[in-house]
Design an enzyme around this catalytic site. Structure first.
Site, PDB file in Angstrom:
ATOM      1  N   SER A 166      84.338  81.304  28.626  1.00 57.99           N
ATOM      2  CA  SER A 166      83.967  82.318  29.616  1.00 57.99           C
ATOM      3  C   SER A 166      83.975  81.801  31.042  1.00 57.99           C
ATOM      4  O   SER A 166      83.832  82.583  31.977  1.00 57.99           O
ATOM      5  CB  SER A 166      82.585  82.896  29.274  1.00 57.99           C
ATOM      6  OG  SER A 166      81.596  81.896  29.281  1.00 57.99           O
TER       7      SER A 166
ATOM      8  N   LYS B 220      73.753  87.060  30.818  1.00 59.88           N
ATOM      9  CA  LYS B 220      74.400  86.473  32.004  1.00 59.88           C
ATOM     10  C   LYS B 220      74.032  87.252  33.261  1.00 59.88           C
ATOM     11  O   LYS B 220      73.728  86.669  34.314  1.00 59.88           O
ATOM     12  CB  LYS B 220      75.907  86.451  31.808  1.00 59.88           C
ATOM     13  CG  LYS B 220      76.377  85.481  30.734  1.00 59.88           C
ATOM     14  CD  LYS B 220      77.871  85.571  30.510  1.00 59.88           C
ATOM     15  CE  LYS B 220      78.344  84.599  29.433  1.00 59.88           C
ATOM     16  NZ  LYS B 220      79.796  84.704  29.166  1.00 59.88           N
TER      17      LYS B 220
END
Length: 795
Positions: free
Chosen positions: A698, A741
């Site tokens: 990611s 996140k």
């Protein structure tokens, strides 16, 4: 005048009676008999006590001693009418009459022939009837059919005498000497122990052949009944003899045991087990096995080691709740209320749990998916399972699978091993006392395997609704029904759960809490709980909201609230100490005096500040304790084209960096970068907190943006964070953990987040108050990220 009138009535009556005594028609006094049928040629005595019957008897004795005898239909009728007795009976002759104490009379009567009542002339003072004689027709020579019937009936009567102990065998020669078939049938019928209705039917049968057939039929039926009775009597007698023998032997054994000094009363113990086994109502196969084990135990020396093993096994079997269930209807409104009382937030998790309970309520069955609550530590996975048990009024059982490496923990040990015990599932069910609890397998992702077997494979049967109906523990060696148990599992991650096991479960993600949710949980749940546990009262200690926020941000780093609860308890202890020391009784915890209770701040959050820098980008990462910001620094130095990666980057992250460089090389002209930069310069990529391992795809777009910023000398905006995987063509692919996140970015003060376009659906999972304060930009390619992140040249 009165005497003359009475005498005239009597004379007329006698004249009326004699008028009918012609040929086969007679006028006779009649006695209805209770429970008795008299056959022709039969001599018997009976007692009479009713006034009408005594009057009829006296009248018959005055006349010619003949009387008509017929059976009552119901022997309980005390004052019968003509409808209450049969109209076919027997004409009898009185042989003897004897008066007994109490106004009753015993009379001896001989049956003469059958008779039929044509008319009941009078009922008072006794029954006077007009009777037609019915004589048997005796042929000069018997037909073959009649002879055959007589022989068959005689054989049946012989067999009847052999099985009926009430009749003397000497009757047979008497019966065999009778040549008249009608008299032959009547005599046998009189000796049969059959119902009154059957005897009356025999009396009413005029045809001789039919009478013989009927007698034979009754004989055959009675023989069969007597044989069955004899078999039952023999079995009962055998059983009694066996029980008496066993009782005698037990008494001897008890005496021997007393002499040997053995104090255990084994027989009482065995009897108690048998009673418990009877109450359990087990399947025949299981019951037979347990009975066999109990009998085997009875033959052992009670003090032997083998007897101890057998006793433990039997007690385990009879102690299991084979049939005991905890009843309770599922009330969804009550369940929702309980879930809201115990947990703040977690709306999607609560909704899924309520859906699960609704399906169970409608289907009336526990069979269904096994729920697996997956999320970071401290977010309330175990307490959700407890709330479910409370909501549906079931017992709660918890079994931690962390570090379990022995298959016997699940299935138990075979009894051949010393110290064998059942598996923890059966043990927990036994201790619980019901067969339908809520059973929690905690930390299912931390299960392991070694030379002792694979516990995860043993769990496959337990967690399969199609198989766990006959779960067989190695110790029990008999199947136990686990289909009524509601299984729930918890895990921090699904990565380490074996795929076949994960396939049997429905995963529900329990994500971390936002700062706002943590503050609310602390105020409503944690602080009141800890204040009470530490013997304090509400006025003794108060937390300001800013103090709670500092406590959350600088003293804990987690997605859940476990450490937050621990730190609140730490503050409560210090307050309790101060109160006992007598300093004062009320304390207010603020952001200014928080360090005085907990010491210096343990964590720092990278609050974004300062000017835009070249080569420094802000990424977003998912960790097991929630989301975190990730600063990626890049620099270019003269060299020979080496790529240096530091910060404990995993293989996947290293490959993402290499893919980013290859993509940059492919568009170097477009970016106005020297195409040979990779030959003449060394590129160094570093991610701070180098002691913490980092991996995953990611950070691809973040590293690519940082490298381009370094090579082009363009600064990157500080207020932007990004996440996403990249391809060699520059496309941005979706990643996981978006909620965690974004919450980390929000904590760091970031206002704009760049997300892969395919993650647009995940934005809905982010709390509304966070969404309102942040801007989300969807990325399709790396160019979209560069457009947003790089500081544009304002020349």
């Amino acid at each position: 005048m009165t005497d003359e009138n009475n005498r005239t009535e009597v004379d007329q009556e006698e004249q009326a009676e004699t008028e009918f005594e012609v040929e086969n028609i007679l006028s006779l006094p009649m006695i209805p008999l209770r429970g008795l049928t008299v056959f022709p040629n039969m001599v018997l005595h009976f007692d009479i006590g009713r006034e009408k019957s005594i009057n009829a008897l006296e009248k018959a004795m005055v006349r010619n001693q003949y009387i008509f005898l017929s059976a009552q239909k119901d022997e309980n009728t005390d004052l019968p009418t003509p409808e209450d007795f049969y109209h076919i009976g027997t004409i009898g002759k009185i042989k003897q009459m004897l008066k007994l104490p109490g106004d009753s009379i015993r009379v001896l009567v001989e049956g003469v022939c059958r008779g039929h009542i044509d008319e009941v002339v009078s009922e008072v003072p006794y029954f006077q009837c007009v009777v037609t004689r019915i004589e048997d027709e005796v042929p000069e020579e018997l037909s073959p059919k009649t002879e055959a019937l007589m022989r068959s009936t005689l054989n049946s009567f012989d067999e009847y005498l052999s099985v009926n102990q009430k009749l003397a065998p000497e009757i047979l020669p008497t019966v065999a000497g009778i040549e008249e078939p009608g008299r032959f049938a009547d005599l046998i019928g009189s000796h049969l122990d059959i119902k009154l209705e059957d005897k009356q039917a025999l009396l009413e049968t005029i045809d001789i052949d039919q009478r013989l057939e009927k007698v034979n039929e009754f004989l055959v039926r009675e023989i069969e009944i007597l044989n069955i009775e004899q078999d039952i009597t023999t079995k009962v007698k055998t059983q009694l003899n066996k029980n008496q023998r066993e009782y005698y032997l037990r008494e001897q054994m008890r005496a021997i045991q007393e002499e040997l000094g053995i104090s255990e009363d084994v027989e009482d113990e065995i009897e108690d087990w048998m009673e418990q086994l009877e109450k359990l109502k087990l399947d025949k196969k299981i019951r037979d096995k347990v009975e066999k084990e109990i009998k085997r135990f009875g033959r052992m020396q009670p003090s032997s080691a083998e007897a101890s093993v057998s006793r433990t096994y039997i007690e385990t079997i009879v102690g299991l709740p084979w049939r005991k269930e905890k009843k309770g209807n599922i009330d969804l409104s009550k369940a929702e209320k309980i879930l809201n009382e115990d947990h703040h937030g977690l709306e999607k998790v609560k909704e899924r749990v309520l859906e699960y309970l609704a399906v169970i309520h409608l289907s009336k069955s526990m069979k269904g998916p096994i729920l697996c609550l997956v999320g970071p530590p401290g977010v309330g996975k175990t307490s959700i399972a407890k709330s479910v048990a409370r909501a549906i009024n079931r017992d709660f059982v918890r079994m931690s699978l962390g570090g379990v490496r022995d298959e016997a923990e699940i299935r138990g040990h075979r009894r051949t091993y010393i110290g064998a015990i059942p598996g923890r599932i059966i043990t927990s069910i036994k201790e619980c006392g019901t067969k339908n609890p809520v059973f929690l397998f905690d930390e299912v992702d931390k299960i392991g395997a070694d030379f002792k077997g694979d516990p995860a494979s043993a769990l496959l049967e337990v967690l399969d609704p199609e198989q766990n109906k006959e779960f067989t523990d190695h110790y029990l060696e008999v199947p136990f029904d686990l289909s009524k148990v509601m299984f729930i599992t918890t895990a921090n991650t699904t990565d380490t759960i074996p795929r076949p096991l994960l396939d049997r479960m429905e995963v529900i993600n329990v994500s971390g809490y936002t700062e706002e949710e943590k503050v609310k949980i602390a105020q409503d749940y944690l602080i009141p709980k800890k204040v009470k546990e530490h013997g304090l009262k509400e006025p003794n200690i108060r937390f300001s909201e800013k103090a709670l926020r500092d406590l959350i941000n600088y003293y804990t780093r987690e997605s859940g609230v476990r450490n937050l609860e621990r730190e609140i308890a730490n503050v409560c202890r210090k307050v309790a100490k101060n109160i006992v020391s007598g300093k004062k009784s009320e304390f207010r915890i603020t952001e200014k005096n928080l360090e005085g209770y907990l010491g210096k701040k343990r964590y720092r959050y990278d609050i974004i500040s300062g000017e835009a820098e070249v080569g420094v980008t802000t990424g977003l990462a998912w960790t097991i304790v929630g989301g975190d910001t990730l600063f990626i620094e890049t620099t270019v130095v003269p060299g020979s084209g080496k790529l240096v990666l530091t910060g404990q980057l995993g293989e996947v992250m290293q490959e993402s960096a290499k893919a980013g460089i290859s993509y940059i090389r492919s568009i170097a002209d477009k970016l106005e970068i020297d195409p040979d930069f990779y030959k003449e310069q060394d590129l160094h990529i570093h991610i701070p907190e180098g002691a913490v391992p980092k991996d995953g795809p990611s950070a691809g777009v973040t590293m690519c943006t940082a490298i381009i910023s370094t090579l082009t000398g363009t600064p990157v905006r500080k207020d932007i964070a990004m996440t996403g995987e990249i391809t060699l063509r520059g496309k941005v692919l979706p990643v996981g953990g978006i909620r965690e996140k974004v919450l980390a970015a929000h904590r760091a003060g970031i206002e704009k987040v760049l997300l892969p376009a395919d993650n647009e659906k995940d934005i809905e999972d982010i709390p509304k108050n966070v969404r309102r304060q942040m801007e989300f930009v969807l990325l399709h390619t790396v160019d979209d990220a560069l457009e947003q992140a790089l500081v544009k040249d304002e020349k």
